[in-house]
Design a protein around this motif. Structure first.
Motif, PDB file in Angstrom:
ATOM      1  N   ALA A   1       8.942  -6.503   9.470  1.00  0.00           N
ATOM      2  CA  ALA A   1      10.336  -6.078   9.576  1.00  0.00           C
ATOM      3  C   ALA A   1      10.365  -4.659  10.128  1.00  0.00           C
ATOM      4  O   ALA A   1       9.385  -3.925  10.035  1.00  0.00           O
ATOM      5  CB  ALA A   1      11.029  -6.138   8.208  1.00  0.00           C
ATOM      6  N   ILE A   2      11.527  -4.282  10.701  1.00  0.00           N
ATOM      7  CA  ILE A   2      11.647  -2.965  11.304  1.00  0.00           C
ATOM      8  C   ILE A   2      12.929  -2.286  10.836  1.00  0.00           C
ATOM      9  O   ILE A   2      13.984  -2.919  10.730  1.00  0.00           O
ATOM     10  CB  ILE A   2      11.623  -3.061  12.852  1.00  0.00           C
ATOM     11  N   ASP A   3      12.806  -1.012  10.550  1.00  0.00           N
ATOM     12  CA  ASP A   3      13.967  -0.145  10.329  1.00  0.00           C
ATOM     13  C   ASP A   3      14.217   0.561  11.660  1.00  0.00           C
ATOM     14  O   ASP A   3      13.525   1.520  12.019  1.00  0.00           O
ATOM     15  CB  ASP A   3      13.681   0.868   9.221  1.00  0.00           C
ATOM     16  N   ARG A   4      15.184   0.064  12.443  1.00  0.00           N
ATOM     17  CA  ARG A   4      15.399   0.588  13.790  1.00  0.00           C
ATOM     18  C   ARG A   4      15.939   2.011  13.770  1.00  0.00           C
ATOM     19  O   ARG A   4      15.754   2.756  14.735  1.00  0.00           O
ATOM     20  CB  ARG A   4      16.340  -0.338  14.564  1.00  0.00           C
ATOM     21  N   GLN A   5      16.625   2.384  12.711  1.00  0.00           N
ATOM     22  CA  GLN A   5      17.158   3.740  12.631  1.00  0.00           C
ATOM     23  C   GLN A   5      16.050   4.753  12.358  1.00  0.00           C
ATOM     24  O   GLN A   5      15.962   5.789  13.017  1.00  0.00           O
ATOM     25  CB  GLN A   5      18.231   3.828  11.549  1.00  0.00           C
ATOM     26  N   LEU A   6      15.183   4.439  11.389  1.00  0.00           N
ATOM     27  CA  LEU A   6      14.086   5.344  11.047  1.00  0.00           C
ATOM     28  C   LEU A   6      12.843   5.109  11.884  1.00  0.00           C
ATOM     29  O   LEU A   6      11.888   5.884  11.813  1.00  0.00           O
ATOM     30  CB  LEU A   6      13.738   5.202   9.558  1.00  0.00           C
ATOM     31  N   GLN A   7      12.828   4.008  12.685  1.00  0.00           N
ATOM     32  CA  GLN A   7      11.674   3.645  13.504  1.00  0.00           C
ATOM     33  C   GLN A   7      10.417   3.501  12.646  1.00  0.00           C
ATOM     34  O   GLN A   7       9.372   4.112  12.893  1.00  0.00           O
ATOM     35  CB  GLN A   7      11.460   4.671  14.616  1.00  0.00           C
ATOM     36  N   VAL A   8      10.559   2.646  11.610  1.00  0.00           N
ATOM     37  CA  VAL A   8       9.468   2.358  10.692  1.00  0.00           C
ATOM     38  C   VAL A   8       9.275   0.854  10.608  1.00  0.00           C
ATOM     39  O   VAL A   8      10.258   0.089  10.562  1.00  0.00           O
ATOM     40  CB  VAL A   8       9.752   2.937   9.286  1.00  0.00           C
ATOM     41  N   LEU A   9       8.016   0.415  10.600  1.00  0.00           N
ATOM     42  CA  LEU A   9       7.674  -1.008  10.447  1.00  0.00           C
ATOM     43  C   LEU A   9       7.174  -1.264   9.035  1.00  0.00           C
ATOM     44  O   LEU A   9       6.457  -0.435   8.454  1.00  0.00           O
ATOM     45  CB  LEU A   9       6.585  -1.411  11.443  1.00  0.00           C
ATOM     46  N   TYR A  10       7.528  -2.427   8.473  1.00  0.00           N
ATOM     47  CA  TYR A  10       7.049  -2.867   7.173  1.00  0.00           C
ATOM     48  C   TYR A  10       6.354  -4.218   7.365  1.00  0.00           C
ATOM     49  O   TYR A  10       6.794  -5.044   8.155  1.00  0.00           O
ATOM     50  CB  TYR A  10       8.208  -3.028   6.184  1.00  0.00           C
ATOM     51  N   TRP A  11       5.255  -4.438   6.650  1.00  0.00           N
ATOM     52  CA  TRP A  11       4.603  -5.743   6.695  1.00  0.00           C
ATOM     53  C   TRP A  11       3.979  -6.086   5.350  1.00  0.00           C
ATOM     54  O   TRP A  11       3.674  -5.207   4.546  1.00  0.00           O
ATOM     55  CB  TRP A  11       3.564  -5.823   7.807  1.00  0.00           C
ATOM     56  N   VAL A  12       3.814  -7.400   5.124  1.00  0.00           N
ATOM     57  CA  VAL A  12       3.136  -7.886   3.921  1.00  0.00           C
ATOM     58  C   VAL A  12       1.819  -8.524   4.345  1.00  0.00           C
ATOM     59  O   VAL A  12       1.730  -9.179   5.381  1.00  0.00           O
ATOM     60  CB  VAL A  12       3.990  -8.909   3.141  1.00  0.00           C
ATOM     61  N   ASP A  13       0.795  -8.314   3.544  1.00  0.00           N
ATOM     62  CA  ASP A  13      -0.534  -8.869   3.793  1.00  0.00           C
ATOM     63  C   ASP A  13      -0.865  -9.805   2.634  1.00  0.00           C
ATOM     64  O   ASP A  13      -1.037  -9.369   1.489  1.00  0.00           O
ATOM     65  CB  ASP A  13      -1.572  -7.756   3.894  1.00  0.00           C
ATOM     66  N   ALA A  14      -0.924 -11.126   2.934  1.00  0.00           N
ATOM     67  CA  ALA A  14      -1.102 -12.123   1.875  1.00  0.00           C
ATOM     68  C   ALA A  14      -2.506 -12.141   1.304  1.00  0.00           C
ATOM     69  O   ALA A  14      -2.723 -12.649   0.197  1.00  0.00           O
ATOM     70  CB  ALA A  14      -0.735 -13.511   2.394  1.00  0.00           C
ATOM     71  N   LYS A  15      -3.480 -11.632   2.028  1.00  0.00           N
ATOM     72  CA  LYS A  15      -4.843 -11.592   1.504  1.00  0.00           C
ATOM     73  C   LYS A  15      -5.099 -10.299   0.731  1.00  0.00           C
ATOM     74  O   LYS A  15      -5.737 -10.304  -0.325  1.00  0.00           O
ATOM     75  CB  LYS A  15      -5.857 -11.737   2.628  1.00  0.00           C
ATOM     76  N   GLU A  16      -4.606  -9.193   1.276  1.00  0.00           N
ATOM     77  CA  GLU A  16      -4.781  -7.916   0.592  1.00  0.00           C
ATOM     78  C   GLU A  16      -3.756  -7.716  -0.522  1.00  0.00           C
ATOM     79  O   GLU A  16      -3.868  -6.769  -1.312  1.00  0.00           O
ATOM     80  CB  GLU A  16      -4.677  -6.768   1.599  1.00  0.00           C
ATOM     81  N   ASP A  17      -2.733  -8.595  -0.593  1.00  0.00           N
ATOM     82  CA  ASP A  17      -1.707  -8.569  -1.652  1.00  0.00           C
ATOM     83  C   ASP A  17      -1.010  -7.212  -1.729  1.00  0.00           C
ATOM     84  O   ASP A  17      -1.026  -6.531  -2.754  1.00  0.00           O
ATOM     85  CB  ASP A  17      -2.329  -8.902  -3.026  1.00  0.00           C
ATOM     86  N   ARG A  18      -0.374  -6.823  -0.610  1.00  0.00           N
ATOM     87  CA  ARG A  18       0.351  -5.554  -0.652  1.00  0.00           C
ATOM     88  C   ARG A  18       1.411  -5.495   0.437  1.00  0.00           C
ATOM     89  O   ARG A  18       1.381  -6.244   1.413  1.00  0.00           O
ATOM     90  CB  ARG A  18      -0.614  -4.378  -0.525  1.00  0.00           C
ATOM     91  N   LEU A  19       2.336  -4.549   0.229  1.00  0.00           N
ATOM     92  CA  LEU A  19       3.392  -4.217   1.173  1.00  0.00           C
ATOM     93  C   LEU A  19       3.074  -2.848   1.757  1.00  0.00           C
ATOM     94  O   LEU A  19       2.838  -1.893   1.021  1.00  0.00           O
ATOM     95  CB  LEU A  19       4.750  -4.201   0.462  1.00  0.00           C
TER      96      LEU A  19
END
Length: 480
Positions: free
Chosen positions: A71-89
């Motif tokens: 996902a992307i925050d277009r205003q802050l220009q930040v990307l978020y992702w989830v990793d199902a193997k590493e179990d983290r956001l």
């Protein structure tokens, strides 16, 4: 690679990402002309490229395994992702700086996520729930499941916010499609026009050639025609076949029989004396082949692999291997509709029959009831019907229309393990081999005139094929 389609039209093109292996999630920033995607293959990471697929840059790598959702925050220009193997956001700035682990997702299998204001929602396969995380205070969690609030009652896949404020920006492509006849891609350098696959852009840089076959016969040796999807398709004259290395070229045909072994694909020449056999080099190797189908026009072979739970395809010489369908349970029988260019298969995990386009897109379940353990499948595209065998508690041979309607049972008695099916397109007769009864039998496509063809030379028959008044089958016991 990924595909781009023009809304409202049945047209598409393929964007090829340099160094991509298994691209999964994707988000767009149309105002900046940029695309971001995750890759969970050997070259796993978070990537950025222009919206036409060019200028690929890896912006996050290392300690990334299964980056499922993005996902992307277009205003802050930040990307978020989830990793199902590493179990983290995690999050990172779009320029690759400021990477940060936001929170642990222990004992979950996060798949997709979406962002709105400071609220992140992500799907969890393991507990069939939606998890809410505050983007400014990642220690705040809210869980939505069937036991709390009814967001989902089954395994949730993708998730998106629906709000008018989510898509408020515009660019040059938003006005008259940027002046492009087909695709308009907005990039950091402005709008660029593009065309569907195999169609060229004219010198004006705006218009796609209307009749690509009018220019050097579309690159085809023999016949060139434009499909409904505006793509060039080449076909060969009688006694010729497409060159597997280049399907626009035609080479003299030879009669071959393809045999799928557990870990290998063989081609046997049937018009030489003596018969000659060669193993086709498939890389990566087939691990547990179950069934195969052929696309003669395109010069490709399809097979199911019950170890990897996939369906793959390759050129007849083993090149250009593509895994077209993944995450199956127990894929078994495979058949190809050469008229509509669809692939059909049985899956004894959910006990269902499915169909998809030749490239694995648009997967659809045939609404055929009463399956226990469907196995073999064979098609008659001219009659628009599909036949299947089921070797469950009530073994049957069935028939339905190719969309799954009009289901009827042709044979429901005296069957054990009806492993292989074949169809005579001229006489309209269905043949099958039974590995428990050790029989070869037939019945008309109407379910009448059942006949016993042979009870000899069968020990454990499995694969089965009909060609030119001859029946061919593989036998697990004799290994022939």
């Amino acid at each position: 690679s990924t595909q781009s389609g023009h809304y409202g039209r049945d047209r598409k093109t393929v964007l090829t990402f340099a160094d991509s292996d298994k691209p999964r999630a994707m988000v767009l920033d149309p105002k900046q002309g940029l695309m971001y995607y995750t890759d969970w293959g050997a070259n796993s990471g978070i990537f950025r490229c222009w919206m036409d697929g060019q200028n690929v840059t890896k912006i996050a790598s290392g300690d990334i395994s299964w980056p499922n959702g993005l996902a992307i925050d277009r205003q802050l220009q930040v990307l978020y992702w989830v990793d199902a193997k590493e179990d983290r956001l995690e999050k990172v700035s779009v320029d690759g700086t400021g990477r940060e682990i936001m929170t642990s997702l222990t004992n979950t299998h996060a798949f997709a996520l979406t962002l709105f204001n400071d609220m992140i929602l992500l799907t969890d396969w393991r507990h069939k729930q939606i998890i809410q995380v505050n983007s400014t205070n990642s220690s705040e969690f809210t869980f939505y499941s069937d036991e709390t609030q009814t967001f989902t009652t089954d395994q949730p896949f993708d998730i998106h916010w629906y709000s008018a404020s989510v898509q408020i920006d515009t660019n040059e492509c938003g006005s008259d499609n940027g002046g492009c006849s087909h695709f308009c891609f907005f990039t950091p350098q402005g709008a660029k026009c593009g065309c569907p696959q195999n169609i060229q852009l004219e010198e004006d840089g705006k218009t796609c050639i209307r009749d690509p076959c009018s220019i050097q016969n579309g690159g085809c040796d023999h016949t060139c025609f434009v499909s409904e999807r505006s793509n060039v398709t080449c076909s060969c004259n009688a006694w010729f076949k497409p060159n597997p290395a280049n399907t626009s070229q035609c080479i003299e045909s030879s009669l071959s029989l393809f045999v799928l072994e557990r870990n290998a694909l063989l081609e046997v020449s049937m018009d030489t004396d003596p018969l000659q056999r060669k193993q086709i080099d498939i890389q990566p190797p087939i691990q547990s082949g179950a069934s195969l189908a052929l696309d003669y026009r395109a010069g490709r072979v399809y097979w199911s692999d019950s170890l990897h739970d996939t369906i793959s395809s390759a050129n007849l010489d083993g090149t250009e291997v593509r895994v077209i369908i993944t995450d199956l349970e127990v894929p078994d029988g495979v058949a190809f509709d050469w008229l509509a260019r669809n692939i059909y298969w049985t899956d004894t995990g959910p006990d269902k029959i499915f169909v998809a386009r030749y490239d694995g897109s648009h997967v659809h379940e045939l609404k055929i009831t009463g399956h226990d353990r469907p196995r073999a499948i064979v098609l008659s595209p001219m009659d628009r019907v599909v036949f299947w065998s089921d070797w469950g508690a009530q073994a049957v041979i069935g028939r339905a229309n190719m969309d799954g309607t009009g289901q009827i049972v042709l044979v429901d008695s005296g069957l054990g393990w009806p492993n292989g099916l074949a169809f005579d397109q001229v006489e309209k007769v269905v043949y099958w081999v039974d590995a428990l009864e050790d029989k070869l039998e037939s019945v008309t496509m109407a379910g009448t005139d059942r006949r016993l063809i042979s009870e000899s030379h069968l020990q454990h028959p499995y694969g089965f094929h009909y060609f030119d008044d001859h029946l061919y089958w593989s036998d697990w016991t004799s290994q022939g």
